[in-house]
Design a protein around this motif. Structure first.
Motif, PDB file in Angstrom:
ATOM      1  N   PRO A 180     -43.546 -31.041 -12.209  1.00 16.13           N
ATOM      2  CA  PRO A 180     -44.461 -30.934 -13.345  1.00 16.13           C
ATOM      3  C   PRO A 180     -45.684 -31.833 -13.157  1.00 16.13           C
ATOM      4  CG  PRO A 180     -42.262 -31.586 -14.065  1.00 16.13           C
ATOM      5  CD  PRO A 180     -42.260 -31.582 -12.580  1.00 16.13           C
ATOM      6  N   ILE A 183     -47.537 -28.976 -19.852  1.00 17.13           N
ATOM      7  CA  ILE A 183     -46.787 -27.726 -19.854  1.00 17.13           C
ATOM      8  C   ILE A 183     -47.772 -26.595 -19.567  1.00 17.13           C
ATOM      9  CG2 ILE A 183     -45.366 -26.161 -21.232  1.00 17.13           C
ATOM     10  CD1 ILE A 183     -44.035 -28.821 -20.665  1.00 17.13           C
ATOM     11  N   SER A 232     -40.439 -27.506 -21.211  1.00 16.97           N
ATOM     12  CA  SER A 232     -40.578 -27.271 -19.776  1.00 16.97           C
ATOM     13  C   SER A 232     -39.237 -26.864 -19.213  1.00 16.97           C
ATOM     14  CB  SER A 232     -41.082 -28.547 -19.085  1.00 16.97           C
ATOM     15  OG  SER A 232     -41.095 -28.375 -17.701  1.00 16.97           O
TER      16      SER A 232
END
Length: 98
Positions: A67, A76, A94
């Motif tokens: 991420p 996100i 996520s």
């Protein structure tokens, strides 16, 4: 100057700025290159600093892998599908777990 303004009329017609020839097909959007995202934080994210950092680090494979974060706030992201409304995307979780 007042004399020149007095001669203006809203009803005067204008020529078409960019004439479009007949038979031209509308362009299709390329949604596989469009992302929407949001930061999971209640604090303010300094947008110009984030934009500059992401522009320097961005790669075509951005959606794969770990991420993305900025100042320890997780970003996100979602790849838009054909004709998907970006305002209707729920970006609250996520799928990636460390």
């Amino acid at each position: 100057m007042e004399r020149g303004i007095a001669d203006l009329s809203i009803e005067d017609g204008e020529e078409e700025a960019f004439p479009v020839p007949d038979g031209v097909e509308p362009q299709n959007s390329v949604y596989n290159l469009c992302l929407v995202g949001r930061f999971l934080t209640s604090s303010v994210v300094h947008f110009p600093a984030m934009r500059n950092m992401m522009a320097n680090l961005w790669h075509p494979r951005v959606i794969t892998g770990v991420p993305w974060t900025f100042n320890n706030h997780i970003l996100i992201m979602h790849i838009l599908q054909d004709n998907e409304d970006p305002m209707s995307i729920s970006l609250v979780y996520s799928d990636f777990w460390v």
